[in-house]
Design a protein around this motif. Structure first.
Motif, PDB file in Angstrom:
ATOM      1  N   HIS A  44       0.819  -1.214   0.000  1.00  0.00           N
ATOM      2  CA  HIS A  44       0.000   0.000   0.000  1.00  0.00           C
ATOM      3  C   HIS A  44       0.856   1.271   0.000  1.00  0.00           C
ATOM      4  CE1 HIS A  44      -3.894  -1.886   0.388  1.00  0.00           C
ATOM      5  NE2 HIS A  44      -3.451  -2.637   1.377  1.00  0.00           N
ATOM      6  N   SER A  45       2.154   1.144  -0.231  1.00  0.00           N
ATOM      7  CA  SER A  45       3.035   2.310  -0.220  1.00  0.00           C
ATOM      8  C   SER A  45       2.598   3.339  -1.257  1.00  0.00           C
ATOM      9  CB  SER A  45       4.475   1.893  -0.512  1.00  0.00           C
ATOM     10  OG  SER A  45       5.003   1.120   0.539  1.00  0.00           O
ATOM     11  N   ARG A  46       2.692   4.605  -0.858  1.00  0.00           N
ATOM     12  CA  ARG A  46       2.381   5.696  -1.786  1.00  0.00           C
ATOM     13  C   ARG A  46       3.585   5.961  -2.677  1.00  0.00           C
ATOM     14  NH1 ARG A  46       0.029   9.611   3.020  1.00  0.00           N
ATOM     15  NH2 ARG A  46      -1.736   8.293   3.608  1.00  0.00           N
ATOM     16  N   LYS A  47       3.376   6.801  -3.700  1.00  0.00           N
ATOM     17  CA  LYS A  47       4.469   7.087  -4.638  1.00  0.00           C
ATOM     18  C   LYS A  47       5.681   7.681  -3.932  1.00  0.00           C
ATOM     19  CE  LYS A  47       1.573   7.699  -8.741  1.00  0.00           C
ATOM     20  NZ  LYS A  47       1.111   8.656  -9.786  1.00  0.00           N
ATOM     21  N   GLY A  48       5.427   8.573  -2.968  1.00  0.00           N
ATOM     22  CA  GLY A  48       6.538   9.176  -2.239  1.00  0.00           C
ATOM     23  C   GLY A  48       7.315   8.143  -1.445  1.00  0.00           C
ATOM     24  N   GLU A  49       6.622   7.131  -0.930  1.00  0.00           N
ATOM     25  CA  GLU A  49       7.289   6.082  -0.159  1.00  0.00           C
ATOM     26  C   GLU A  49       8.103   5.166  -1.071  1.00  0.00           C
ATOM     27  OE1 GLU A  49       4.054   5.732   3.491  1.00  0.00           O
ATOM     28  OE2 GLU A  49       3.675   4.693   1.609  1.00  0.00           O
ATOM     29  N   ILE A  50       7.604   4.930  -2.288  1.00  0.00           N
ATOM     30  CA  ILE A  50       8.372   4.145  -3.253  1.00  0.00           C
ATOM     31  C   ILE A  50       9.622   4.917  -3.674  1.00  0.00           C
ATOM     32  CG2 ILE A  50       8.346   3.139  -5.561  1.00  0.00           C
ATOM     33  CD1 ILE A  50       6.748   1.555  -3.513  1.00  0.00           C
ATOM     34  N   ARG A  51       9.474   6.223  -3.848  1.00  0.00           N
ATOM     35  CA  ARG A  51      10.630   7.052  -4.188  1.00  0.00           C
ATOM     36  C   ARG A  51      11.657   7.008  -3.060  1.00  0.00           C
ATOM     37  NH1 ARG A  51      10.696  13.613  -4.605  1.00  0.00           N
ATOM     38  NH2 ARG A  51      12.934  13.842  -4.869  1.00  0.00           N
ATOM     39  N   ALA A  52      11.173   7.075  -1.813  1.00  0.00           N
ATOM     40  CA  ALA A  52      12.083   7.005  -0.670  1.00  0.00           C
ATOM     41  C   ALA A  52      12.822   5.669  -0.654  1.00  0.00           C
ATOM     42  CB  ALA A  52      11.307   7.200   0.630  1.00  0.00           C
ATOM     43  N   LEU A  53      12.124   4.604  -1.020  1.00  0.00           N
ATOM     44  CA  LEU A  53      12.752   3.282  -1.104  1.00  0.00           C
ATOM     45  C   LEU A  53      13.898   3.309  -2.108  1.00  0.00           C
ATOM     46  CD1 LEU A  53      12.624   0.123  -0.557  1.00  0.00           C
ATOM     47  CD2 LEU A  53      11.148   0.022  -2.564  1.00  0.00           C
ATOM     48  N   ALA A  54      13.660   3.912  -3.280  1.00  0.00           N
ATOM     49  CA  ALA A  54      14.664   3.937  -4.342  1.00  0.00           C
ATOM     50  C   ALA A  54      15.880   4.778  -3.963  1.00  0.00           C
ATOM     51  CB  ALA A  54      14.039   4.478  -5.626  1.00  0.00           C
ATOM     52  N   GLU A  55      15.682   5.766  -3.098  1.00  0.00           N
ATOM     53  CA  GLU A  55      16.778   6.673  -2.752  1.00  0.00           C
ATOM     54  C   GLU A  55      17.439   6.329  -1.414  1.00  0.00           C
ATOM     55  OE1 GLU A  55      15.624  10.749  -3.103  1.00  0.00           O
ATOM     56  OE2 GLU A  55      14.806  10.488  -5.120  1.00  0.00           O
ATOM     57  N   ASP A  56      16.908   5.314  -0.734  1.00  0.00           N
ATOM     58  CA  ASP A  56      17.445   4.899   0.555  1.00  0.00           C
ATOM     59  C   ASP A  56      18.573   3.889   0.336  1.00  0.00           C
ATOM     60  OD1 ASP A  56      16.604   4.617   3.687  1.00  0.00           O
ATOM     61  OD2 ASP A  56      17.250   2.692   2.883  1.00  0.00           O
ATOM     62  N   GLY A  57      19.637   4.013   1.129  1.00  0.00           N
ATOM     63  CA  GLY A  57      20.759   3.085   0.970  1.00  0.00           C
ATOM     64  C   GLY A  57      20.348   1.642   1.115  1.00  0.00           C
ATOM     65  N   PHE A  58      19.607   1.326   2.183  1.00  0.00           N
ATOM     66  CA  PHE A  58      19.117  -0.040   2.363  1.00  0.00           C
ATOM     67  C   PHE A  58      18.068  -0.382   1.319  1.00  0.00           C
ATOM     68  CE2 PHE A  58      15.732  -2.739   4.119  1.00  0.00           C
ATOM     69  CZ  PHE A  58      16.441  -3.930   4.261  1.00  0.00           C
ATOM     70  N   GLY A  59      17.281   0.625   0.914  1.00  0.00           N
ATOM     71  CA  GLY A  59      16.223   0.390  -0.071  1.00  0.00           C
ATOM     72  C   GLY A  59      16.740  -0.185  -1.369  1.00  0.00           C
ATOM     73  N   LYS A  60      17.944   0.213  -1.752  1.00  0.00           N
ATOM     74  CA  LYS A  60      18.518  -0.317  -2.992  1.00  0.00           C
ATOM     75  C   LYS A  60      18.766  -1.818  -2.861  1.00  0.00           C
ATOM     76  CE  LYS A  60      20.401   4.073  -4.411  1.00  0.00           C
ATOM     77  NZ  LYS A  60      21.191   5.120  -3.869  1.00  0.00           N
ATOM     78  N   ASP A  61      19.186  -2.255  -1.674  1.00  0.00           N
ATOM     79  CA  ASP A  61      19.366  -3.692  -1.443  1.00  0.00           C
ATOM     80  C   ASP A  61      18.020  -4.419  -1.479  1.00  0.00           C
ATOM     81  OD1 ASP A  61      22.087  -3.344  -1.130  1.00  0.00           O
ATOM     82  OD2 ASP A  61      21.964  -3.140   1.048  1.00  0.00           O
ATOM     83  N   ARG A  62      16.984  -3.770  -0.954  1.00  0.00           N
ATOM     84  CA  ARG A  62      15.662  -4.384  -0.942  1.00  0.00           C
ATOM     85  C   ARG A  62      15.127  -4.520  -2.369  1.00  0.00           C
ATOM     86  NH1 ARG A  62      12.282  -5.068   3.166  1.00  0.00           N
ATOM     87  NH2 ARG A  62      14.070  -6.237   3.905  1.00  0.00           N
ATOM     88  N   ILE A  63      15.413  -3.540  -3.213  1.00  0.00           N
ATOM     89  CA  ILE A  63      14.974  -3.620  -4.611  1.00  0.00           C
ATOM     90  C   ILE A  63      15.630  -4.811  -5.294  1.00  0.00           C
ATOM     91  CG2 ILE A  63      15.146  -2.479  -6.868  1.00  0.00           C
ATOM     92  CD1 ILE A  63      14.733   0.183  -5.346  1.00  0.00           C
ATOM     93  N   VAL A  64      16.917  -5.029  -5.026  1.00  0.00           N
ATOM     94  CA  VAL A  64      17.615  -6.189  -5.583  1.00  0.00           C
ATOM     95  C   VAL A  64      16.967  -7.473  -5.079  1.00  0.00           C
ATOM     96  CG1 VAL A  64      19.793  -7.468  -5.573  1.00  0.00           C
ATOM     97  CG2 VAL A  64      19.803  -4.983  -5.886  1.00  0.00           C
ATOM     98  N   GLN A  65      16.599  -7.518  -3.787  1.00  0.00           N
ATOM     99  CA  GLN A  65      15.960  -8.701  -3.217  1.00  0.00           C
ATOM    100  C   GLN A  65      14.600  -8.952  -3.881  1.00  0.00           C
ATOM    101  OE1 GLN A  65      14.993  -8.383   0.949  1.00  0.00           O
ATOM    102  NE2 GLN A  65      14.803 -10.597   1.217  1.00  0.00           N
ATOM    103  N   ILE A  66      13.842  -7.889  -4.099  1.00  0.00           N
ATOM    104  CA  ILE A  66      12.531  -8.038  -4.746  1.00  0.00           C
ATOM    105  C   ILE A  66      12.695  -8.577  -6.157  1.00  0.00           C
ATOM    106  CG2 ILE A  66      10.549  -6.754  -5.664  1.00  0.00           C
ATOM    107  CD1 ILE A  66      10.833  -4.889  -3.197  1.00  0.00           C
ATOM    108  N   ARG A  67      13.658  -8.052  -6.885  1.00  0.00           N
ATOM    109  CA  ARG A  67      13.887  -8.534  -8.257  1.00  0.00           C
ATOM    110  C   ARG A  67      14.277 -10.001  -8.269  1.00  0.00           C
ATOM    111  NH1 ARG A  67      17.155  -3.137 -10.287  1.00  0.00           N
ATOM    112  NH2 ARG A  67      15.321  -1.949 -10.966  1.00  0.00           N
TER     113      ARG A  67
END
Length: 221
Positions: free
Chosen positions: A193-216
Motif C-alpha cells: 500500500h506504499s504511496r508514490k513518495g514512499e516508493i521514491r524514498a525506497l529507491a533513494e534509501d541506501g538499504f532500499g537499494k538492497d531491498r529492490i535487488v531482493q525483490i527482483r
C-alpha cells in the motif's frame, strides 16, 4: 468497558507494537496510567522480516527498554518472514490477495492471545487515519482476533500523539525524521500500500537499494 473497568478487571492485556508513532503513543499511555500495576501487560511485535533496519534499531534501543520485555512473534508456518512467504505462495501479496498481513501479523498475534486466559487485545489505531478506522469503537467485545479489542487512542489526533512523545521525552522512529522524504508510516519496507513518495524514498534509501535487488531476485524465482 472504560479504562477504570479494564483496570478493575485485572485481565491480561496484549499490546500490539509496530514501532510506529501511534503504537508507541499507546505504550506511553499505558505507562502514564499505570496499567502495568493492575493488569499483566504483554507487549508484542509481529516480525515480518521485511522492516527497515532503522525500525529494528528503534525497537532495540527505544521500545524494548520502554516496555521492559518485547515479545517478538514470527509466523510458525513462515519463520523466514516475507521472503519465505513469497517463495511458498509463489507470488507477492497484492491489494486483491493481501495474505501477508493475515499470515505474518494477524495469525501470530491471535495465537499469542489464545495462550492467555481471557485477554484484551489493545491496538494503537486512530480514527483520523482512515474512513474505515473512523467507524471503529474504542471497545469492541469479541473483536476480530477472537478477543475483546480495546483501542485507547482511537479518538486521538496526530497532535495528541506528538504531545505524549514530547511529554515523555521519547523520539519517534528515525524514519519519520529524515530530512528528505520522511516516512508518513512505518512498517513493511515496502508495503503493497506504499504511496508514490514512499516508493521514491525506497529507491533513494541506501538499504532500499538492497531491498529492490531482493525483490527482483524473488520475482525471478
Amino acid at each position: 468497558m472504560n479504562d477504570q473497568e479494564i483496570k478493575d478487571s485485572g485481565r491480561p492485556i496484549v499490546c500490539s507494537v509496530s514501532g510506529g508513532k501511534d503504537s508507541t503513543a499507546m505504550i506511553l499511555y499505558f505507562k502514564e496510567n499505570n496499567m502495568e500495576t493492575t493488569n499483566p501487560v504483554h507487549y508484542v511485535f509481529a516480525d515480518t522480516g521485511w522492516e527497515h533496519p532503522d525500525l529494528y534499531r528503534y525497537l532495540d534501543e527505544v521500545i524494548e527498554p520502554l516496555c521492559g520485555k518485547l515479545h517478538r512473534l514470527k509466523a510458525k508456518k513462515y519463520p523466514g518472514g516475507m521472503a519465505e512467504l513469497v517463495r511458498k505462495k509463489k507470488m507477492f501479496a497484492s491489494r486483491q490477495f493481501r495474505f501477508c498481513t493475515q499470515e505474518l501479523k494477524v495469525r501470530p498475534i491471535a495465537e499469542f492471545l489464545q495462550s492467555l486466559d481471557n485477554p484484551i487485545n489493545a491496538v494503537g489505531i486512530r480514527a483520523q487515519e482512515s474512513l474505515r478506522r473512523s467507524k471503529m469503537e474504542r471497545w469492541e467485545s469479541g473483536g476480530p482476533l477472537g478477543a475483546d479489542t480495546w483501542r485507547p487512542c482511537i479518538s486521538w489526533l496526530v497532535e495528541d500523539v506528538v504531545e505524549i512523545h514530547n511529554r515523555n521525552n521519547i523520539r519517534p522512529c528515525a524514519l519519520y525524521l529524515r530530512d528528505e522524504l520522511p516516512a508518513s508510516r512505518v512498517g513493511c519496507f515496502p508495503c503493497l500500500h506504499s504511496r508514490k513518495g514512499e516508493i521514491r524514498a525506497l529507491a533513494e534509501d541506501g538499504f532500499g537499494k538492497d531491498r529492490i535487488v531482493q525483490i527482483r531476485s524473488l520475482e525471478k524465482e
